[in-house]
Structure formats: C-alpha cells, structure tokens
Design an enzyme around this catalytic site. Structure first.
Site, mmCIF file in Angstrom:
data_model
loop_
_atom_site.group_PDB
_atom_site.id
_atom_site.type_symbol
_atom_site.label_atom_id
_atom_site.label_comp_id
_atom_site.label_asym_id
_atom_site.label_seq_id
_atom_site.Cartn_x
_atom_site.Cartn_y
_atom_site.Cartn_z
ATOM 1 N N THR A 1 26.309 35.071 9.520
ATOM 2 C CA THR A 1 26.287 34.614 10.705
ATOM 3 C C THR A 1 26.240 33.112 10.835
ATOM 4 O O THR A 1 25.796 32.447 9.995
ATOM 5 C CB THR A 1 24.888 35.168 11.523
ATOM 6 N N ARG B 1 29.507 49.341 14.191
ATOM 7 C CA ARG B 1 27.987 48.812 14.045
ATOM 8 C C ARG B 1 28.115 47.588 14.678
ATOM 9 O O ARG B 1 28.797 46.548 14.424
ATOM 10 C CB ARG B 1 27.561 48.711 12.490
ATOM 11 N N ASP C 1 22.752 41.910 15.084
ATOM 12 C CA ASP C 1 21.953 41.260 16.235
ATOM 13 C C ASP C 1 22.634 40.241 16.945
ATOM 14 O O ASP C 1 22.135 39.851 17.999
ATOM 15 C CB ASP C 1 20.630 40.669 15.756
ATOM 16 N N GLY D 1 20.589 42.099 10.671
ATOM 17 C CA GLY D 1 20.241 42.087 12.292
ATOM 18 C C GLY D 1 19.478 43.391 12.669
ATOM 19 O O GLY D 1 18.862 43.338 13.624
HETATM 20 N N1 GLY Z 1 22.630 38.778 11.661
HETATM 21 C C1 GLY Z 1 24.120 39.362 11.806
HETATM 22 C C2 GLY Z 1 24.365 40.830 11.772
HETATM 23 O O1 GLY Z 1 23.232 41.545 11.000
HETATM 24 O O2 GLY Z 1 25.367 41.305 11.631
#
Ligand code: GLY
Length: 321
Positions: A165, A193, A196, A219
């Site tokens: 990310t 899916r 976060d 996430g």
């Molecule tokens: N932190 C990014 C994800 O889990 O997609």
C-alpha cells in the site's frame, strides 16, 4: 507542516512536499503524490503495475480523508481506471456517500470522466500465469474460472507480504490534517476482497483536532482492530502519538486466528510529532519524513513484535487456517 509516507510513497514525496511548501491544501498535495505512484508501473503494489487477484484481474482500493470536515471518499475493487485516489476524492466532492465498490465505483468513475487504464502490466500478468500454471490443480484449470477459488486463496502466496500500500499523512500550512491511501491489495486475493486501505478507520483516519494514522501490511489485522481510528481516539483521550500507537499495537495482541502478518503503522499528531512502527516486521520497513523544511528524510520504522495465535505469512510461506 509535516508529511509522513511509507517507502512505497517515495516517488510521490517531491510533488507532495513541494505543494505543501507552496501552501496547498493537504488533500491536494496528497492526491498529487499518490497519483504519481499509481501511474508508475515500477511500484508493484499500487495502481498500474500492482498485483492482480486470483482471476488475474486488477482490483484497486483507495481512500482520502479530510480531517477538518471528517469527510472521506473511498473506492474498493475498482477496475479499469488509472487513479483510484482521484475517484475516491470525487466521491467526497460529488456524492452524499463515502464509499463505492466494484461496478458502482467503475460506473461513477466513467460518469466523472476518470482516466481509463489497463492496470495489468505484462510482468504482473506473467507472474499470475506462472502461479496459475504451477499451483492450480489440473481439474480446476479445465473448469476455470467456474471452480471454487477459496482453496486456492487460502494457499496463495502473496508476492509482497507487508509491502502492499502507499499511505500519506499530511498537516498543511493552514492546519488541516488529511490522509490518503492506494493499493492493489493482497496479491492473488479472492475477487472482491477489500483490505484496510479503503476502509475508513481501519487503514486510515484523520481528525484535524488530534492527528492522523494509516497502516500498511495485512489489512485483515487492522480491519479487525479498527487500528487507524483507535489511534486517533487514543490521542483524543490524551495519549501522545507514541503511546497511542503502542495502545493500538497492544490491541492487536488480542487477535486470534486468521492472518497475523506484517503491519506498519504511521501516525502524526497536531504538534509535528510522529511515530512509525513495523509490527512483526523484519526491521527493513522505511518511511519518509518531511517536516516543512529541508530535504525529506528516509527513516527506519521501529520494529515491534507481537506474539499471538494465527498464521504468520512471509513471501515463502503459505496461508493455512
Ligand atoms: N493494507 C492493504 C491491504 O491489506 O490490502
């Protein structure tokens, strides 16, 4: 003024820091920085050049939050557009909603004239094809894609665990504290899916009265703990930024089962302080700090270990329940 972004944000740092120095609103500066990263195929976890889902399709997530109004805009599982962060920003501007996903997000992106793009670059397509050729059982290949994906998902290897990310936190000259995120998410994820990154309060949160936080890595962990919102709330209740992050890390110790993997937490307060910790990281997670003058500095996140039940993922281990 302060800017904190993770290593994946490297290419966006000059644009965001320059705009903040020129007095831009933090939202404009963050959007400009993230756009650079989304468009650059050398960043393999964000935008064009990111990793596809199990079906070999690019589904992108992004979020922006204005800590002065507590308005946010987020897109999840968006396909076919170059700048998810800007689609997220336009949701904040044009809709009475905060979050669009899938076909609805793509419809909105078309309506506003967002730039279309084929985000699956050849190197990612080849990596997906190699996974498909080597990992998918023959009887599933012949039925593809009308075959159960869940067993494949639980055994897929994320090509870049913990580096998935880009997150930006900024406090501008006018005092606004804002944040932004963008990602292609977990490589080889189940279609649809969401991690976060597009979820306000999990992957990011900003409140100009107290500060902001944003997370990278698995996430699933920060969704379960509401990590970014918790940190800002701990600051509201009087904790300093370091203690607020420590409380959020402590919350993760209650997690049982699921994927217990790498998370890096980035946080700033209203006074120019910041804290970045790598939960179960190997100590190699870096972040950029720019404090309103001089050159941005690349610093190491502080490693923090949590021991809790669950599957620890690395780039060479498989996720099993
Ligand atoms: N932190 C990014 C994800 O889990 O997609």
């Amino acid at each position: 003024m302060i800017l904190v972004t993770n290593n994946e944000g490297t290419l966006g740092v000059p644009a965001t820091a320059r705009m903040l120095a020129e007095g831009a609103h933090a939202l404009d500066a963050i959007e400009a920085g993230i756009q650079v990263i989304e468009a650059d195929p050398s960043v393999r976890t964000v935008g064009r050049g990111g990793w596809p889902n199990l079906l070999g399709e690019m589904e992108l997530d992004a979020c922006m939050m204005d800590g002065s109004t507590l308005r946010s805009g987020a897109v999840g599982a968006l396909q076919g557009f170059l700048h998810p962060v800007s689609v997220a920003r336009e949701i904040m501007r044009r809709l009475p909603h905060e979050f669009l996903v899938g076909d609805g997000a793509a419809r909105f992106a078309r309506e506003i004239g967002a730039e279309p793009a084929d985000n699956l670059i050849e190197a990612s397509r080849r990596a997906w094809q190699a996974w498909f050729d080597n990992e998918v059982p023959e009887q599933q290949k012949s039925a593809w894609p009308d075959t159960p994906l869940a067993p494949l998902c639980c055994h897929a290897i994320d090509p870049e665990v913990g580096r998935d990310t880009t997150v930006f936190l900024a406090h501008d000259a006018a005092g606004n504290i804002c944040c932004g995120t963008s990602t292609s998410g977990w490589g080889w994820k189940y279609p649809g899916r969401l991690g976060d990154s597009p979820i306000v309060g999990a992957g990011s949160y900003a409140d100009t009265r107290f500060g902001a936080a944003a997370c990278t890595g698995a996430g699933e962990m920060t969704v379960r703990c509401g990590t970014a919102r918790s940190i800002v709330l701990y600051m509201k209740k009087g904790a300093g930024v370091a203690d607020a992050v420590a409380e959020a890390v402590d919350d993760m110790r209650a997690l049982k089962g699921g994927l217990i993997s790498r998370v890096t937490i980035h946080a700033i307060d209203t006074k120019g302080n910041h804290k970045v910790v790598a939960v179960n990281g190997a100590g190699d997670n870096k972040y950029w700090l720019w404090e309103g003058q001089g050159e941005p500095r690349l610093l190491a996140a502080e490693p923090v270990v949590i021991t809790t039940a669950g599957t620890r993922a690395t780039t060479t281990t498989r996720y099993t329940r």
